[in-house]
Write an enzyme that holds these catalytic residues in place. Structure first.
Site, PDB file in Angstrom:
ATOM      1  N   SER A   1     -40.520  55.457 -11.325  1.00 50.20           N
ATOM      2  CA  SER A   1     -39.287  54.738 -10.972  1.00 50.20           C
ATOM      3  C   SER A   1     -38.097  55.423 -11.638  1.00 50.20           C
ATOM      4  O   SER A   1     -38.259  56.065 -12.688  1.00 50.20           O
ATOM      5  CB  SER A   1     -39.378  53.293 -11.479  1.00 50.20           C
ATOM      6  OG  SER A   1     -38.113  52.663 -11.436  1.00 50.20           O
TER       7      SER A   1
ATOM      8  N   TYR B   1     -41.311  47.438 -18.166  1.00 48.97           N
ATOM      9  CA  TYR B   1     -41.421  48.242 -16.944  1.00 48.97           C
ATOM     10  C   TYR B   1     -40.874  49.653 -17.177  1.00 48.97           C
ATOM     11  O   TYR B   1     -41.499  50.653 -16.830  1.00 48.97           O
ATOM     12  CB  TYR B   1     -40.644  47.529 -15.837  1.00 48.97           C
ATOM     13  CG  TYR B   1     -40.684  48.190 -14.479  1.00 48.97           C
ATOM     14  CD1 TYR B   1     -41.747  47.969 -13.609  1.00 48.97           C
ATOM     15  CD2 TYR B   1     -39.647  49.016 -14.056  1.00 48.97           C
ATOM     16  CE1 TYR B   1     -41.779  48.564 -12.354  1.00 48.97           C
ATOM     17  CE2 TYR B   1     -39.665  49.603 -12.806  1.00 48.97           C
ATOM     18  CZ  TYR B   1     -40.732  49.373 -11.948  1.00 48.97           C
ATOM     19  OH  TYR B   1     -40.760  49.967 -10.709  1.00 48.97           O
TER      20      TYR B   1
HETATM   21  N1  LIG Z   1     -39.444  48.645  -4.485  1.00 49.62           N
HETATM   22  C1  LIG Z   1     -38.730  49.330  -5.363  1.00 49.62           C
HETATM   23  O1  LIG Z   1     -37.498  49.274  -5.390  1.00 49.62           O
HETATM   24  C2  LIG Z   1     -39.434  50.232  -6.348  1.00 49.62           C
HETATM   25  C3  LIG Z   1     -38.623  51.047  -7.135  1.00 49.62           C
HETATM   26  C4  LIG Z   1     -39.212  51.892  -8.054  1.00 49.62           C
HETATM   27  C5  LIG Z   1     -40.590  51.909  -8.191  1.00 49.62           C
HETATM   28  N2  LIG Z   1     -41.363  51.091  -7.419  1.00 49.62           N
HETATM   29  C6  LIG Z   1     -42.815  51.144  -7.621  1.00 49.62           C
HETATM   30  O2  LIG Z   1     -43.452  51.287  -6.376  1.00 49.62           O
HETATM   31  C7  LIG Z   1     -44.763  50.724  -6.464  1.00 49.62           C
HETATM   32  C8  LIG Z   1     -45.000  49.820  -5.271  1.00 49.62           C
HETATM   33  O3  LIG Z   1     -44.084  48.727  -5.332  1.00 49.62           O
HETATM   34  P1  LIG Z   1     -43.539  47.962  -4.041  1.00 49.62           P
HETATM   35  O4  LIG Z   1     -42.081  47.878  -4.174  1.00 49.62           O
HETATM   36  O5  LIG Z   1     -44.143  48.521  -2.820  1.00 49.62           O
HETATM   37  O6  LIG Z   1     -44.062  46.478  -4.328  1.00 49.62           O
HETATM   38  P2  LIG Z   1     -45.198  45.592  -3.647  1.00 49.62           P
HETATM   39  O7  LIG Z   1     -45.013  45.537  -2.176  1.00 49.62           O
HETATM   40  O8  LIG Z   1     -45.218  44.326  -4.421  1.00 49.62           O
HETATM   41  O9  LIG Z   1     -46.512  46.424  -3.913  1.00 49.62           O
HETATM   42  C9  LIG Z   1     -47.231  46.359  -5.121  1.00 49.62           C
HETATM   43  C10 LIG Z   1     -48.694  46.582  -4.812  1.00 49.62           C
HETATM   44  O10 LIG Z   1     -49.430  46.682  -6.047  1.00 49.62           O
HETATM   45  C11 LIG Z   1     -50.608  45.910  -5.920  1.00 49.62           C
HETATM   46  N3  LIG Z   1     -51.033  45.491  -7.251  1.00 49.62           N
HETATM   47  C12 LIG Z   1     -50.330  44.804  -8.184  1.00 49.62           C
HETATM   48  N4  LIG Z   1     -51.088  44.602  -9.276  1.00 49.62           N
HETATM   49  C13 LIG Z   1     -52.300  45.178  -9.022  1.00 49.62           C
HETATM   50  C14 LIG Z   1     -53.501  45.307  -9.750  1.00 49.62           C
HETATM   51  N5  LIG Z   1     -53.641  44.796 -10.971  1.00 49.62           N
HETATM   52  N6  LIG Z   1     -54.533  45.962  -9.184  1.00 49.62           N
HETATM   53  C15 LIG Z   1     -54.418  46.481  -7.925  1.00 49.62           C
HETATM   54  N7  LIG Z   1     -53.310  46.397  -7.183  1.00 49.62           N
HETATM   55  C16 LIG Z   1     -52.258  45.741  -7.735  1.00 49.62           C
HETATM   56  C17 LIG Z   1     -50.262  44.765  -4.966  1.00 49.62           C
HETATM   57  O11 LIG Z   1     -51.403  44.374  -4.228  1.00 49.62           O
HETATM   58  P3  LIG Z   1     -52.317  43.100  -4.532  1.00 49.62           P
HETATM   59  O12 LIG Z   1     -51.409  41.959  -4.794  1.00 49.62           O
HETATM   60  O13 LIG Z   1     -53.132  42.970  -3.276  1.00 49.62           O
HETATM   61  O14 LIG Z   1     -53.158  43.485  -5.710  1.00 49.62           O
HETATM   62  C18 LIG Z   1     -49.311  45.452  -4.000  1.00 49.62           C
HETATM   63  O15 LIG Z   1     -50.020  46.039  -2.937  1.00 49.62           O
HETATM   64  C19 LIG Z   1     -44.839  50.031  -7.817  1.00 49.62           C
HETATM   65  O16 LIG Z   1     -45.492  50.855  -8.753  1.00 49.62           O
HETATM   66  C20 LIG Z   1     -43.380  49.860  -8.194  1.00 49.62           C
HETATM   67  O17 LIG Z   1     -43.189  49.782  -9.595  1.00 49.62           O
HETATM   68  C21 LIG Z   1     -40.807  50.246  -6.495  1.00 49.62           C
END
Ligand SMILES: NC(=O)c1ccc[n+]([C@@H]2O[C@H](COP(=O)([O-])OP(=O)(O)OC[C@H]3O[C@@H](n4cnc5c(N)ncnc54)[C@H](OP(=O)(O)O)[C@@H]3O)[C@@H](O)[C@H]2O)c1
Length: 287
Positions: free
Chosen positions: A140, A153
């Site tokens: 991130s 985070y």
């Molecule tokens: N969206 C943004 O602006 C942004 C910015 C920077 C970085 N990121 C990073 O991008 C990645 C994806 O985020 P996203 O925005 O796509 O959010 P999201 O839609 O909430 O996706 C998060 C995913 O992680 C899974 N997850 C959470 N805890 C878990 C665990 N203990 N074991 C296995 N799976 C787990 C969830 O699935 P289940 O609930 O089915 O387990 C879900 O599929 C993350 O690492 C986040 O920090 C996002």
């Protein structure tokens, strides 16, 4: 030939948001994909939509045995492993230093940092035998730019970026590339989940995140549109494919320019104030 033809990828956190979109993009580009996450119904439904090229395995990435089983599942289903995308994650609320909760810190580290190391541990064994592989650790902008994210985070993502470099130094001689991919603000359900909404409901409403991002984009980001999951999936496609065969140990930032500097809309008033003030001083001096 498609860029991922013949390749097998595992995507953690593949049940929603960036991970789900990347799974779709990888399959469209010729890959076989294992989707890993905790929500069984959702994961199976998504894998079903992608057909024979996809398989779901229930995985909690904070449990080492699950991570080991996830890699075994990929090899069992599809015979090899070319890409691991360590993408699973959850947000964390901002807390001032005086109020930090160390148990929450441990929980965030377990998913965003410890699980990344576990994933690399089991994936590298398979990739080293093949003599090839690409590991993508989703970090991130909060991992290298302070002030926007919470302590847990941000520290976890910073750790993940450096862990990536360290692993790249060891694994290069085995033919394994390791890079991190740092998104800026991307419209997913992740933000609403972090505010307490039920995960399935939040995933159905990325527009809440889109509205929140839109409200600050002019001052935070030079590009004046909201980041989408596909923006990250396309960067992951590059890192997974042989197009990036000479790229390792890097942090690919996909953030609309947030981390490059101050957008002109944010600094214009201060810039004008600065020049008005110096002009006034010079006029006073020469009077
Ligand atoms: N969206 C943004 O602006 C942004 C910015 C920077 C970085 N990121 C990073 O991008 C990645 C994806 O985020 P996203 O925005 O796509 O959010 P999201 O839609 O909430 O996706 C998060 C995913 O992680 C899974 N997850 C959470 N805890 C878990 C665990 N203990 N074991 C296995 N799976 C787990 C969830 O699935 P289940 O609930 O089915 O387990 C879900 O599929 C993350 O690492 C986040 O920090 C996002």
């Amino acid at each position: 030939m498609l860029p991922l033809e013949g390749k097998v990828a595992v995507i953690t956190g593949g049940t929603s948001g960036i991970g789900a979109c990347t799974a779709e993009v990888f399959v469209t580009n010729g890959a076989k994909v294992v989707i890993a996450g905790r929500r069984q119904d959702r994961g199976q439904e998504l894998a079903g939509k992608l057909g024979d090229a996809a398989s779901f395995i229930r995985t909690d990435v904070s449990v080492e045995a699950d991570v080991n089983g996830m890699i075994d599942h990929a090899v069992g289903c599809f015979g090899r492993l070319d890409c691991l995308m360590n993408n699973a994650g959850m947000g964390s609320r901002y807390a001032a230093i005086a109020d930090v909760d160390l148990e929450q810190f441990d929980a965030v580290i377990a998913v965003h940092l410890r699980a990344v190391l576990a994933g690399m541990k089991y994936a590298a064994r398979v990739m080293a035998e093949q003599g090839t592989g690409s590991i993508i650790n989703v970090a991130s902008v909060n991992g290298f730019r302070a002030g926007l994210g919470g302590y847990y985070y941000s520290a976890a993502k910073a750790g993940s970026i450096h862990l990536t470099r360290c692993a790249a130094m060891e694994l290069g001689e085995k033919g394994i590339r390791v890079n991190s991919l740092s998104p800026g603000m991307i419209a997913t359900g992740g933000f609403a989940k972090n505010m307490g909404m039920q995960p399935d409901e939040a995933d159905g409403h990325p527009e809440y995140a889109e509205a929140a991002i839109s409200s600050v984009v002019a001052r935070w980001q030079p590009l004046q549109y909201v980041g989408r999951t596909d923006d990250i999936a396309q960067a992951a496609l590059f890192l997974a494919s042989d197009a990036s065969r000479f790229v390792t140990g890097q942090n690919l930032v996909v953030d609309g320019g947030i981390s490059a500097g101050w957008p002109i809309a944010a600094v214009r008033p201060d810039r004008e104030l600065f020049f008005r003030t110096i002009q006034a001083s010079l006029s006073a001096h020469s009077a």
